[in-house]
Scaffold this motif. Structure first.
Motif, PDB file in Angstrom:
ATOM      1  N   LEU A  98       0.826  -1.208   0.000  1.00 33.76           N
ATOM      2  CA  LEU A  98       0.000   0.000   0.000  1.00 33.76           C
ATOM      3  C   LEU A  98       0.858   1.254   0.000  1.00 33.76           C
ATOM      4  O   LEU A  98       0.560   2.232  -0.698  1.00 33.76           O
ATOM      5  CB  LEU A  98      -0.929   0.006   1.218  1.00 33.76           C
ATOM      6  N   GLY A 120       1.012   3.963  -3.041  1.00 41.26           N
ATOM      7  CA  GLY A 120       0.813   5.387  -2.773  1.00 41.26           C
ATOM      8  C   GLY A 120       1.951   6.225  -3.324  1.00 41.26           C
ATOM      9  O   GLY A 120       1.734   7.302  -3.892  1.00 41.26           O
ATOM     10  N   ALA A 174       1.494   6.543  -6.926  1.00 39.91           N
ATOM     11  CA  ALA A 174       0.425   7.510  -7.224  1.00 39.91           C
ATOM     12  C   ALA A 174       0.967   8.932  -7.172  1.00 39.91           C
ATOM     13  O   ALA A 174       0.623   9.776  -8.008  1.00 39.91           O
ATOM     14  CB  ALA A 174      -0.722   7.340  -6.240  1.00 39.91           C
ATOM     15  N   ARG A 175       1.839   9.209  -6.206  1.00 38.40           N
ATOM     16  CA  ARG A 175       2.408  10.554  -6.064  1.00 38.40           C
ATOM     17  C   ARG A 175       3.432  10.876  -7.142  1.00 38.40           C
ATOM     18  O   ARG A 175       3.736  12.035  -7.379  1.00 38.40           O
ATOM     19  CB  ARG A 175       3.091  10.701  -4.702  1.00 38.40           C
ATOM     20  N   HIS A 199      -3.499   6.252   4.353  1.00 30.91           N
ATOM     21  CA  HIS A 199      -2.379   6.949   3.718  1.00 30.91           C
ATOM     22  C   HIS A 199      -2.496   6.879   2.197  1.00 30.91           C
ATOM     23  O   HIS A 199      -2.216   7.861   1.488  1.00 30.91           O
ATOM     24  CB  HIS A 199      -1.044   6.339   4.162  1.00 30.91           C
ATOM     25  N   PHE A 200      -2.923   5.720   1.692  1.00 34.21           N
ATOM     26  CA  PHE A 200      -3.083   5.573   0.244  1.00 34.21           C
ATOM     27  C   PHE A 200      -4.175   6.510  -0.273  1.00 34.21           C
ATOM     28  O   PHE A 200      -4.014   7.138  -1.325  1.00 34.21           O
ATOM     29  CB  PHE A 200      -3.418   4.125  -0.105  1.00 34.21           C
ATOM     30  N   THR A 201      -5.297   6.607   0.452  1.00 34.94           N
ATOM     31  CA  THR A 201      -6.359   7.515   0.018  1.00 34.94           C
ATOM     32  C   THR A 201      -5.864   8.955  -0.009  1.00 34.94           C
ATOM     33  O   THR A 201      -6.211   9.734  -0.903  1.00 34.94           O
ATOM     34  CB  THR A 201      -7.587   7.432   0.948  1.00 34.94           C
ATOM     35  N   GLU A 202      -5.021   9.312   0.971  1.00 35.62           N
ATOM     36  CA  GLU A 202      -4.461  10.656   1.008  1.00 35.62           C
ATOM     37  C   GLU A 202      -3.585  10.904  -0.220  1.00 35.62           C
ATOM     38  O   GLU A 202      -3.659  11.965  -0.851  1.00 35.62           O
ATOM     39  CB  GLU A 202      -3.645  10.832   2.292  1.00 35.62           C
ATOM     40  N   ASP A 203      -2.765   9.912  -0.574  1.00 38.65           N
ATOM     41  CA  ASP A 203      -1.916  10.033  -1.770  1.00 38.65           C
ATOM     42  C   ASP A 203      -2.767  10.156  -3.028  1.00 38.65           C
ATOM     43  O   ASP A 203      -2.475  10.966  -3.917  1.00 38.65           O
ATOM     44  CB  ASP A 203      -0.995   8.813  -1.897  1.00 38.65           C
ATOM     45  N   LEU A 204      -3.823   9.363  -3.092  1.00 37.85           N
ATOM     46  CA  LEU A 204      -4.684   9.361  -4.277  1.00 37.85           C
ATOM     47  C   LEU A 204      -5.396  10.704  -4.424  1.00 37.85           C
ATOM     48  O   LEU A 204      -5.478  11.265  -5.518  1.00 37.85           O
ATOM     49  CB  LEU A 204      -5.703   8.225  -4.157  1.00 37.85           C
TER      50      LEU A 204
END
Length: 492
Positions: free
Chosen positions: A176, A180, A183-184, A218-223
């Motif tokens: 994950l 992330g 994604a960034r 954390h992944f949702t924040e990156d997305l």
């Protein structure tokens, strides 16, 4: 070795005649074979590190010549194997990074089994809790994965997605984190795959392990910080609220250890921070939030999230009236079902916000958030109250902050809030509308747990609304638990 590589790749004049270029490759290949044959079983840590560095350097040069490339592929596993044995992870990662940079420039199809071997080795290092890497080690290993994603994006993403479904918690968390980071990275090849990745992450949303839940957030924040189109493949905003609700429920159950309660509290704060840090001035973010945020205003399990929700709605309001501009672009069927449902009638919105604003146990910050939401959603609640609320709500907020010394206690606050409510209903001057508000307060009163702090403010709010409707039987819609209760109802 860098000098040899630079010369061989540049084609410029150098101490070696051009006719001997192949001979240089042959000699280097022999040296490479000698090192592999005689030094791969060395035991000393210092020797291992030196051999690994030399091997990586020679392999980067030999990759340039197609004739010797096959030999490099054959020995690639030898380069990867020491990753699991050498203690100096940072040095190993740097050697791999150097090799991968060379690999990126090779116009050749990389054997999938060899590529997977590198990915597995680096991932093993990152996801092994026993290693206890430093931040520098983790950063170097992550850079290796990022390079691999540039070389073979499809294979890298598929490998990381395969780790999400594993039983090993550390592996899932590491995957994950790497997804992330990808994604960034804003790499075009990765941007195309983000909707696919976002869909894959949904499989771990129901995982109850704390580290996994934190990693998903954390992944949702990156997305959210990179690509709104990817969020459409998965209700990212909805997951943040669902996670907050889950932590609220677990804490309310009262069967957690002190450490578990602390971890759940940290997850709640994380949910609030992610929503509160969103830049709603970006069009892609505002379209994700509005009007879906309103779905989370009324349900009691999301009450703690009203603070960041209020901040988001405030920011949207400062950009203009989002209810006019943004809604024009939304699906009319979605809007119709959303605002005509039981959760988002004007009365349900107002009743919920009044209850939170009136609860002495909510805390001044949450009470202020409820008042600000009322002010910014005034046109959704009733068209007649805008001017009056624009003048009166700032006064209530000032009192709430304790800046007025003549406002000493919760009873005084209740008095001012009820006075504000009665004045609002006078301006509305609509008996049917007021009856609907009374019904909603009655419904909330009957469904509110007796242990809830909201039980204190609800009866007085209900009574204030009832008294605004002349000749209406008080028994209509009345909560039987509070009929004639002198303790709850002190009279008009």
């Amino acid at each position: 070795m860098d000098g040899i590589k630079s010369h061989l790749s540049s084609g410029k004049q150098c101490p070696w005649p051009a006719t001997k270029k192949e001979q240089i490759y042959e000699n280097l290949d022999e040296l490479f074979f000698f090192v592999v044959s005689n030094w791969q079983d060395c035991k000393e840590e210092e020797d291992k590190q030196a051999v690994l560095g030399a091997m990586a350097s020679m392999m980067t040069v030999l990759l340039q010549e197609e004739l010797h490339r096959e030999h490099v592929w054959e020995q690639l596993l030898w380069l990867v194997h020491p990753c699991q044995e050498i203690q100096d992870t940072c040095r190993v990662a740097k050697s791999l990074h150097m090799f991968l940079e060379a690999l990126e420039g090779v116009e050749s199809v990389i054997p999938k089994d060899k590529f997977l071997a590198i990915t597995s080795a680096v991932f093993y290092q990152l996801s092994d809790d026993a290693k206890q890497h430093s931040e520098a080690d983790n950063a170097e290993l992550t850079r290796c994965i990022m390079l691999q994603a540039r070389i073979c994006p499809e294979e890298t993403v598929l490998f990381l997605q395969s780790q999400l479904g594993g039983e090993r918690e550390a592996g899932c968390v590491a995957a994950l984190g790497l997804l992330g980071a990808l994604a960034r990275s804003d790499e075009p090849t990765m941007t195309e795959k983000l909707p696919q990745v976002a869909e894959a992450v949904q499989c771990v949303c129901s995982d109850l392990r704390t580290r996994v839940r934190r990693a998903v957030l954390h992944f949702t924040e990156d997305l959210l910080s990179t690509n709104a189109r990817s969020c459409s493949a998965w209700d990212v905003i909805g997951h943040i609220f669902s996670e907050f609700s889950r932590t609220t429920g677990r804490r309310a159950a009262g069967d957690l250890s002190a450490q578990e309660a602390k971890e759940e509290g940290a997850l709640q704060e994380m949910c609030m921070d992610i929503l509160g840090s969103l830049d709603v001035s970006e069009r892609r973010i505002s379209k994700l939030l509005w009007p879906r945020l309103l779905l989370y205003v009324v349900p009691a399990e999301y009450t703690g999230m009203l603070i960041p929700v209020s901040c988001c709605v405030q920011a949207l309001a400062e950009r203009g009236d989002p209810m006019v501009r943004d809604m024009e672009e939304l699906d009319p069927h979605f809007l119709s079902s959303m605002f005509q449902g039981p959760l988002l009638t004007p009365q349900t919105l107002l009743a919920r916000l009044l209850v939170v604003a009136g609860s002495p146990f909510a805390g001044s910050e949450l009470q202020a958030a409820a008042l600000l939401l009322m002010q910014n959603l005034h046109s959704r609640i009733h068209g007649a109250v805008g001017a009056m609320w624009a003048a009166e709500i700032p006064v209530l907020l000032q009192r709430l902050k304790g800046q007025d010394e003549s406002f000493p206690d919760s009873a005084e606050w209740e008095h001012h809030l009820l006075k504000f409510l009665r004045a609002s209903l006078d301006i509305v001057d609509d008996e049917a509308w007021t009856k609907a508000l009374s019904c909603e307060l009655s419904r909330q009163l009957s469904s509110c747990p007796s242990s809830s702090g909201e039980k204190v403010s609800l009866p007085q709010l209900y009574l204030a609304v009832q008294l605004q409707v002349p000749n209406w039987s008080w028994g209509w819609g009345w909560c039987s638990a509070h009929v004639g209760c002198s303790r709850c109802f002190h009279g008009p």
